[in-house]
Design an enzyme around this catalytic site. Structure first.
Site, PDB file in Angstrom:
ATOM      1  NE  ARG A   1     -13.204 -32.780 -23.735  1.00 36.12           N
ATOM      2  CZ  ARG A   1     -13.814 -33.064 -22.604  1.00 36.12           C
ATOM      3  NH1 ARG A   1     -13.744 -32.222 -21.580  1.00 36.12           N
ATOM      4  NH2 ARG A   1     -14.503 -34.169 -22.466  1.00 36.12           N
TER       5      ARG A   1
ATOM      6  CB  THR B   1      -4.154 -34.796 -21.909  1.00 37.32           C
ATOM      7  OG1 THR B   1      -4.576 -34.215 -23.157  1.00 37.32           O
ATOM      8  CG2 THR B   1      -2.978 -35.724 -22.158  1.00 37.32           C
TER       9      THR B   1
ATOM     10  CG  ASP C   1     -19.078 -35.944 -28.200  1.00 40.42           C
ATOM     11  OD1 ASP C   1     -19.396 -35.045 -29.010  1.00 40.42           O
ATOM     12  OD2 ASP C   1     -17.907 -36.314 -28.031  1.00 40.42           O
TER      13      ASP C   1
ATOM     14  CG  ASP D   1     -19.861 -38.042 -31.266  1.00 43.74           C
ATOM     15  OD1 ASP D   1     -19.263 -37.646 -32.289  1.00 43.74           O
ATOM     16  OD2 ASP D   1     -19.347 -38.772 -30.408  1.00 43.74           O
TER      17      ASP D   1
HETATM   18  C1  PRP Z   1     -16.399 -30.597 -27.000  1.00 43.42           C
HETATM   19  C2  PRP Z   1     -17.217 -29.324 -26.884  1.00 43.42           C
HETATM   20  C3  PRP Z   1     -16.195 -28.305 -26.489  1.00 43.42           C
HETATM   21  C4  PRP Z   1     -15.254 -29.101 -25.635  1.00 43.42           C
HETATM   22  C5  PRP Z   1     -15.544 -28.753 -24.198  1.00 43.42           C
HETATM   23  O1  PRP Z   1     -15.724 -30.628 -28.191  1.00 43.42           O
HETATM   24  O2  PRP Z   1     -17.922 -29.000 -28.058  1.00 43.42           O
HETATM   25  O3  PRP Z   1     -15.509 -27.734 -27.586  1.00 43.42           O
HETATM   26  O4  PRP Z   1     -15.521 -30.474 -25.888  1.00 43.42           O
HETATM   27  O5  PRP Z   1     -14.632 -29.365 -23.372  1.00 43.42           O
HETATM   28  P1  PRP Z   1     -13.571 -28.554 -22.507  1.00 43.42           P
HETATM   29  O6  PRP Z   1     -14.304 -27.427 -21.863  1.00 43.42           O
HETATM   30  O7  PRP Z   1     -13.122 -29.579 -21.517  1.00 43.42           O
HETATM   31  O8  PRP Z   1     -12.464 -28.103 -23.400  1.00 43.42           O
HETATM   32  P2  PRP Z   1     -14.814 -31.877 -28.644  1.00 43.42           P
HETATM   33  O9  PRP Z   1     -13.416 -31.687 -28.152  1.00 43.42           O
HETATM   34  O10 PRP Z   1     -15.500 -33.146 -28.239  1.00 43.42           O
HETATM   35  O11 PRP Z   1     -14.737 -31.733 -30.216  1.00 43.42           O
HETATM   36  P3  PRP Z   1     -15.882 -31.869 -31.313  1.00 43.42           P
HETATM   37  O12 PRP Z   1     -16.827 -30.701 -31.126  1.00 43.42           O
HETATM   38  O13 PRP Z   1     -15.122 -31.767 -32.586  1.00 43.42           O
HETATM   39  O14 PRP Z   1     -16.567 -33.187 -31.116  1.00 43.42           O
HETATM   40  N1  URA Z   2     -17.751 -32.137 -24.510  1.00 42.04           N
HETATM   41  C1  URA Z   2     -19.003 -32.598 -24.728  1.00 42.04           C
HETATM   42  O1  URA Z   2     -19.472 -32.641 -25.875  1.00 42.04           O
HETATM   43  N2  URA Z   2     -19.719 -33.004 -23.668  1.00 42.04           N
HETATM   44  C2  URA Z   2     -19.237 -32.975 -22.418  1.00 42.04           C
HETATM   45  O2  URA Z   2     -19.962 -33.360 -21.476  1.00 42.04           O
HETATM   46  C3  URA Z   2     -17.932 -32.490 -22.209  1.00 42.04           C
HETATM   47  C4  URA Z   2     -17.210 -32.065 -23.276  1.00 42.04           C
END
Ligand code: PRP
Ligand code: URA
Length: 210
Positions: free
Chosen positions: A105, A109, A201, A204
């Site tokens: 994400r 945005t 997160d 993380d």
């Molecule tokens: C997180 C999560 C989803 C997304 C959800 O991933 O694992 O993929 O956010 O958010 P959304 O419904 O608003 O799209 P992130 O983008 O943080 O990536 P990562 O798993 O690589 O940390």
């Molecule tokens: N992605 C995450 O990992 N946690 C949230 O709460 C939203 C998006």
């Protein structure tokens, strides 16, 4: 299941999600819990797999007994955090193939940016389980499923551990044919599009990054 949305109500799932939420739960325990929850959710999500009676000879006699038939399974985690759910589902279906969709994400945005897509081929012949622990705005799940459909996927289930109402509504609106399985429906998104109360997160916490 109403409108293709199932909110799971098993006490084991609820208990384990509460442990995930705790900020004092460390990486090792967090990973194990995500895997266990995925296994318990997978048990529910695969409830409609078709069976066919086959002949088996027991030590006593021959009998007709049900075994799985029909489409094979593909698990497609949304990177990174969806990876944490793969082993749990593989423990139920060890011969499933695994595809990967890389999305992150944008911090400002909150729109998903795709950086990787590799799916088992032909994906059209498989029951596809898309995994991601978090369904926040729904942008990542909607994009991942768009990709899978572009590659020919038709029988799609989406599994998340925690969903925000906004994301659940959007995913169901944009992909009403997809069966959605949710471990816990939370209250809302905050201004940074994080789920409240959520668990922070997920990527993380699974991978021990910040
Ligand atoms: C997180 C999560 C989803 C997304 C959800 O991933 O694992 O993929 O956010 O958010 P959304 O419904 O608003 O799209 P992130 O983008 O943080 O990536 P990562 O798993 O690589 O940390
Ligand atoms: N992605 C995450 O990992 N946690 C949230 O709460 C939203 C998006």
């Amino acid at each position: 299941m109403e409108n293709n949305i199932t909110i799971l109500d098993h006490p084991l799932i609820k208990h384990k999600i509460s442990m995930l939420r705790d900020k004092n739960t460390g990486t090792n325990e967090f990973r194990k819990l995500v895997e266990e929850i995925a296994m318990l959710m997978g048990y529910e999500a695969l409830r409609d797999l078709p069976l066919e009676d086959v002949e088996v000879e027991t030590p006593i006699e021959k009998c007709m007994t049900p075994m799985l038939t029909g489409r094979k399974i593909a698990i497609v985690p949304i990177l990174r955090a969806g990876l944490g759910m793969v082993e749990g589902i593989l423990s139920l279906s060890p011969s499933a193939k695994v595809g990967h969709i890389g999305l992150y994400r944008d911090e400002v945005t909150h729109e998903p940016k795709e950086y990787y897509c590799k799916l088992p081929s032909p994906i059209s012949e498989r029951v596809i389980i898309v995994t991601d622990p978090m369904l926040a705005t729904g942008g990542s799940a909607v994009d991942a499923i768009n990709q899978i459909k572009k590659h020919g996927g038709t029988s799609i289930k989406f599994m998340c551990i925690i969903a925000a109402p906004e994301g659940l509504e959007r995913l169901h609106r944009e992909h009403p044919d997809v069966q959605i399985f949710v471990g816990q429906l939370d209250r809302e998104l905050n201004d940074d599009a994080y789920i409240c109360p959520g668990l922070g997160d997920a990527g993380d916490r699974i991978f021990g990054t910040k």
